[in-house]
Write a protein that holds these residues in place. Structure first.
Motif, PDB file in Angstrom:
ATOM      1  N   LEU A 193      27.796  29.102  10.912  1.00 56.92           N
ATOM      2  CA  LEU A 193      28.540  30.334  11.109  1.00 56.92           C
ATOM      3  C   LEU A 193      28.835  31.042   9.724  1.00 56.92           C
ATOM      4  O   LEU A 193      28.528  32.322   9.829  1.00 56.92           O
ATOM      5  CB  LEU A 193      30.146  30.103  11.808  1.00 56.92           C
ATOM      6  N   ALA A 194      29.037  30.373   8.571  1.00 58.10           N
ATOM      7  CA  ALA A 194      29.305  31.141   7.300  1.00 58.10           C
ATOM      8  C   ALA A 194      27.747  31.310   6.880  1.00 58.10           C
ATOM      9  O   ALA A 194      28.085  32.524   6.416  1.00 58.10           O
ATOM     10  CB  ALA A 194      29.943  30.166   6.413  1.00 58.10           C
ATOM     11  N   THR A 195      26.853  30.822   7.067  1.00 61.58           N
ATOM     12  CA  THR A 195      25.618  31.319   6.908  1.00 61.58           C
ATOM     13  C   THR A 195      25.090  32.408   7.531  1.00 61.58           C
ATOM     14  O   THR A 195      24.573  33.193   6.734  1.00 61.58           O
ATOM     15  CB  THR A 195      24.558  30.044   7.020  1.00 61.58           C
ATOM     16  N   TRP A 196      25.321  32.587   8.693  1.00 58.99           N
ATOM     17  CA  TRP A 196      24.900  33.761   9.561  1.00 58.99           C
ATOM     18  C   TRP A 196      25.799  34.849   8.936  1.00 58.99           C
ATOM     19  O   TRP A 196      25.148  36.083   8.888  1.00 58.99           O
ATOM     20  CB  TRP A 196      25.267  33.552  10.924  1.00 58.99           C
ATOM     21  N   ARG A 197      26.901  34.663   8.825  1.00 58.34           N
ATOM     22  CA  ARG A 197      27.770  35.871   8.331  1.00 58.34           C
ATOM     23  C   ARG A 197      27.569  36.543   6.797  1.00 58.34           C
ATOM     24  O   ARG A 197      27.753  37.592   6.751  1.00 58.34           O
ATOM     25  CB  ARG A 197      29.375  35.590   8.415  1.00 58.34           C
ATOM     26  N   TRP A 198      27.443  35.594   5.948  1.00 60.41           N
ATOM     27  CA  TRP A 198      27.597  36.003   4.527  1.00 60.41           C
ATOM     28  C   TRP A 198      26.197  35.903   3.740  1.00 60.41           C
ATOM     29  O   TRP A 198      26.332  36.324   2.799  1.00 60.41           O
ATOM     30  CB  TRP A 198      28.611  34.902   3.819  1.00 60.41           C
ATOM     31  N   THR A 199      25.162  35.360   4.374  1.00 60.72           N
ATOM     32  CA  THR A 199      23.911  35.475   3.507  1.00 60.72           C
ATOM     33  C   THR A 199      23.635  36.955   3.480  1.00 60.72           C
ATOM     34  O   THR A 199      23.064  37.221   2.191  1.00 60.72           O
ATOM     35  CB  THR A 199      22.643  34.725   4.405  1.00 60.72           C
ATOM     36  N   GLY A 200      23.615  37.840   4.076  1.00 66.23           N
ATOM     37  CA  GLY A 200      23.189  39.208   3.833  1.00 66.23           C
ATOM     38  C   GLY A 200      24.227  39.954   2.790  1.00 66.23           C
ATOM     39  O   GLY A 200      23.605  40.559   1.840  1.00 66.23           O
ATOM     40  N   VAL A 201      25.591  39.693   2.658  1.00 66.15           N
ATOM     41  CA  VAL A 201      26.408  39.954   1.744  1.00 66.15           C
ATOM     42  C   VAL A 201      26.069  39.597   0.362  1.00 66.15           C
ATOM     43  O   VAL A 201      25.926  40.288  -0.728  1.00 66.15           O
ATOM     44  CB  VAL A 201      27.868  39.646   1.927  1.00 66.15           C
ATOM     45  N   ASN A 202      26.050  38.265   0.092  1.00 66.63           N
ATOM     46  CA  ASN A 202      25.414  37.757  -1.207  1.00 66.63           C
ATOM     47  C   ASN A 202      24.012  38.302  -1.599  1.00 66.63           C
ATOM     48  O   ASN A 202      23.721  38.427  -2.737  1.00 66.63           O
ATOM     49  CB  ASN A 202      25.300  36.113  -1.017  1.00 66.63           C
ATOM     50  N   MET A 203      23.165  38.404  -0.605  1.00 67.04           N
ATOM     51  CA  MET A 203      21.814  39.066  -0.858  1.00 67.04           C
ATOM     52  C   MET A 203      22.167  40.563  -1.457  1.00 67.04           C
ATOM     53  O   MET A 203      21.240  40.737  -2.227  1.00 67.04           O
ATOM     54  CB  MET A 203      20.862  39.062   0.126  1.00 67.04           C
ATOM     55  N   LEU A 204      22.826  41.211  -0.942  1.00 65.33           N
ATOM     56  CA  LEU A 204      22.916  42.736  -1.428  1.00 65.33           C
ATOM     57  C   LEU A 204      23.543  42.528  -2.850  1.00 65.33           C
ATOM     58  O   LEU A 204      23.021  43.322  -3.614  1.00 65.33           O
ATOM     59  CB  LEU A 204      23.796  43.307  -0.488  1.00 65.33           C
ATOM     60  N   TYR A 205      24.350  41.664  -3.141  1.00 62.84           N
ATOM     61  CA  TYR A 205      24.884  41.453  -4.675  1.00 62.84           C
ATOM     62  C   TYR A 205      23.743  41.161  -5.408  1.00 62.84           C
ATOM     63  O   TYR A 205      23.668  41.687  -6.656  1.00 62.84           O
ATOM     64  CB  TYR A 205      25.939  40.136  -4.647  1.00 62.84           C
ATOM     65  N   PHE A 206      22.879  40.358  -5.019  1.00 61.57           N
ATOM     66  CA  PHE A 206      21.655  39.778  -6.049  1.00 61.57           C
ATOM     67  C   PHE A 206      20.715  40.805  -6.172  1.00 61.57           C
ATOM     68  O   PHE A 206      19.959  41.293  -7.010  1.00 61.57           O
ATOM     69  CB  PHE A 206      20.866  38.627  -5.338  1.00 61.57           C
ATOM     70  N   LEU A 207      20.533  41.979  -4.790  1.00 57.93           N
ATOM     71  CA  LEU A 207      19.706  42.927  -5.067  1.00 57.93           C
ATOM     72  C   LEU A 207      20.316  43.997  -5.853  1.00 57.93           C
ATOM     73  O   LEU A 207      19.504  44.630  -6.854  1.00 57.93           O
ATOM     74  CB  LEU A 207      19.759  43.752  -3.538  1.00 57.93           C
ATOM     75  N   SER A 208      21.661  44.178  -5.839  1.00 55.71           N
ATOM     76  CA  SER A 208      22.083  45.120  -7.041  1.00 55.71           C
ATOM     77  C   SER A 208      21.775  44.570  -8.449  1.00 55.71           C
ATOM     78  O   SER A 208      21.690  45.128  -9.339  1.00 55.71           O
ATOM     79  CB  SER A 208      23.688  45.387  -6.930  1.00 55.71           C
ATOM     80  N   GLY A 209      21.953  43.263  -8.735  1.00 63.47           N
ATOM     81  CA  GLY A 209      21.517  42.683  -9.921  1.00 63.47           C
ATOM     82  C   GLY A 209      20.311  42.667 -10.329  1.00 63.47           C
ATOM     83  O   GLY A 209      19.783  42.999 -11.438  1.00 63.47           O
ATOM     84  N   LEU A 210      19.121  42.640  -9.245  1.00 52.95           N
ATOM     85  CA  LEU A 210      17.842  42.842  -9.515  1.00 52.95           C
ATOM     86  C   LEU A 210      17.633  44.261 -10.006  1.00 52.95           C
ATOM     87  O   LEU A 210      16.611  44.577 -10.760  1.00 52.95           O
ATOM     88  CB  LEU A 210      16.998  42.493  -8.284  1.00 52.95           C
ATOM     89  N   LYS A 211      18.280  45.494  -9.502  1.00 49.75           N
ATOM     90  CA  LYS A 211      17.928  46.519 -10.006  1.00 49.75           C
ATOM     91  C   LYS A 211      18.345  46.791 -11.379  1.00 49.75           C
ATOM     92  O   LYS A 211      17.754  47.801 -11.988  1.00 49.75           O
ATOM     93  CB  LYS A 211      19.019  47.461  -8.977  1.00 49.75           C
ATOM     94  N   SER A 212      19.057  45.984 -11.922  1.00 47.88           N
ATOM     95  CA  SER A 212      19.252  46.267 -13.474  1.00 47.88           C
ATOM     96  C   SER A 212      18.546  45.550 -14.420  1.00 47.88           C
ATOM     97  O   SER A 212      18.432  45.676 -15.671  1.00 47.88           O
ATOM     98  CB  SER A 212      20.866  45.749 -13.683  1.00 47.88           C
ATOM     99  N   ILE A 213      17.490  44.930 -13.870  1.00 46.47           N
ATOM    100  CA  ILE A 213      16.622  44.369 -14.723  1.00 46.47           C
ATOM    101  C   ILE A 213      15.183  45.093 -14.764  1.00 46.47           C
ATOM    102  O   ILE A 213      14.613  45.533 -13.982  1.00 46.47           O
ATOM    103  CB  ILE A 213      15.784  42.908 -14.106  1.00 46.47           C
ATOM    104  N   PRO A 214      14.883  45.421 -16.018  1.00 45.13           N
ATOM    105  CA  PRO A 214      13.772  46.590 -16.252  1.00 45.13           C
ATOM    106  C   PRO A 214      12.211  46.251 -15.794  1.00 45.13           C
ATOM    107  O   PRO A 214      12.168  44.893 -15.902  1.00 45.13           O
ATOM    108  CB  PRO A 214      13.857  46.813 -17.819  1.00 45.13           C
ATOM    109  N   ASP A 215      11.559  46.766 -15.451  1.00 46.12           N
ATOM    110  CA  ASP A 215      10.440  46.562 -14.978  1.00 46.12           C
ATOM    111  C   ASP A 215       9.276  46.098 -15.990  1.00 46.12           C
ATOM    112  O   ASP A 215       8.355  45.251 -15.965  1.00 46.12           O
ATOM    113  CB  ASP A 215       9.563  47.487 -13.931  1.00 46.12           C
ATOM    114  N   GLU A 216       9.809  46.542 -17.263  1.00 52.54           N
ATOM    115  CA  GLU A 216       8.976  46.466 -18.367  1.00 52.54           C
ATOM    116  C   GLU A 216       8.895  44.694 -18.717  1.00 52.54           C
ATOM    117  O   GLU A 216       7.768  44.407 -19.160  1.00 52.54           O
ATOM    118  CB  GLU A 216       9.401  47.101 -19.505  1.00 52.54           C
ATOM    119  N   TYR A 217       9.877  44.076 -18.452  1.00 49.74           N
ATOM    120  CA  TYR A 217       9.962  42.671 -18.760  1.00 49.74           C
ATOM    121  C   TYR A 217       8.894  41.939 -17.854  1.00 49.74           C
ATOM    122  O   TYR A 217       8.176  41.058 -18.526  1.00 49.74           O
ATOM    123  CB  TYR A 217      11.289  42.250 -18.259  1.00 49.74           C
ATOM    124  N   TYR A 218       8.730  42.270 -16.573  1.00 46.70           N
ATOM    125  CA  TYR A 218       7.783  41.772 -15.578  1.00 46.70           C
ATOM    126  C   TYR A 218       6.552  42.149 -16.139  1.00 46.70           C
ATOM    127  O   TYR A 218       5.324  41.300 -16.076  1.00 46.70           O
ATOM    128  CB  TYR A 218       8.016  42.020 -14.033  1.00 46.70           C
TER     129      TYR A 218
END
Length: 297
Positions: free
Chosen positions: A165-190
């Protein structure tokens, strides 16, 4: 005169922070102080409070049901941390990939469960994990020749239902947190890593994970609190606060049982203070080891 006073450079900052201070004092500091005071009293509705000192805390330490609730909450917290940090991070990396198609659809699909009422979600999962042959999970197991399982009557299988139940409900929320963090990483590094011949795995371990550390620590902190404070999910999954042999009883559930069901407010306040102490100790420990309190040079 009043307008000039409010707009003065010395007073204006205090005016802006006043709403936060009022909310903090009224809805956090005052209730916390009241709960702390109540935890040293024998307090029930309709009777005069009696000062009992440390008796409530001494009783807690020898309360087997309370210790069971602490273990249940701790196990649930650990299991959710194992699932709800690495997997949402991986999903975020995949969705953020330039080669990913339909990313907006997947974002919405993953986040949609968080919009569902926990009451509705808990009821649906209770039916899914029911012990009848017609329940969804047992129907799937039946295709593989496995006999129906009484998920909500066993300790291990009860954890499986709760974590699902917890996995079904909160995976998407935590995923959005990590997506916002990924947006702050410059593409130049990759791009620089690609020129140096780095593989995707090396980019993930040497660039993505280190630069996602602040986001990871934030998700870890709120997940620890959410795991220890879980209550409604358990209550809905077992259709009440009385699961078989207390296999679904949590710390907050035990607080509810003592304070609301048994009208033992002083003892319930002691449970709440202990829960706060446990949460603070765990989070401060992990924040210390993660280096969040180190001064930058």
């Amino acid at each position: 005169m009043i307008k000039r006073f409010l707009y003065s450079q010395k007073v204006a900052p205090y005016v802006f922070v006043l709403p936060f201070i009022l909310v903090f004092v009224i809805f956090w500091a005052y209730p916390l102080a009241s709960s702390f005071s109540m935890s040293f009293q024998k307090l029930t509705l309709g009777q005069e409070p009696q000062w009992v000192g440390m008796d409530n805390y001494a009783k807690l330490m020898g309360d087997g049901i309370f210790l069971k609730a602490v273990i249940n909450s701790a196990v649930y917290m650990v299991l959710t941390l194992i699932i709800l940090i690495p997997f949402p991070m991986l999903f975020a990396v995949l969705i953020n990939s330039k080669f990913m198609w339909g990313r907006e659809f997947f974002k919405s699909s993953f986040f949609f469960p968080a919009l569902t009422s926990v009451v509705v979600a808990g009821t649906i999962f209770r039916l899914m994990f029911g012990e009848m042959e017609g329940s969804l999970i047992n129907s799937v197991l039946g295709y593989f020749g496995i006999d129906p399982v009484k998920f909500l009557k066993g300790q291990v299988t009860g954890y499986i239902a709760l974590v699902a139940l917890a996995t079904w409900r909160w995976t998407g929320v935590n995923m959005l947190y990590f997506l916002s963090g990924l947006k702050s990483i410059p593409d130049e590094y990759y791009e620089a890593a690609s020129i140096d011949g780095a593989t995707r795995f090396q980019k993930f371990t040497q660039i993505t994970m280190p630069l996602l550390k602040p986001t990871t620590i934030y998700v870890l902190t709120i997940s620890i609190y959410a795991g220890l404070a879980m209550f409604i999910e358990s209550m809905m999954l077992w259709n009440g606060n009385n699961s078989p042999k207390n296999i679904g009883l949590t710390i907050v559930g035990y607080l509810y049982r003592q304070g609301i069901e048994k009208n033992n407010l002083g003892y319930a306040a002691a449970v709440g203070i202990v829960l706060l102490a446990i949460t603070m100790i765990i989070n401060l420990t992990q924040l210390t080891f993660s280096g969040m309190f180190k001064k930058e040079d």
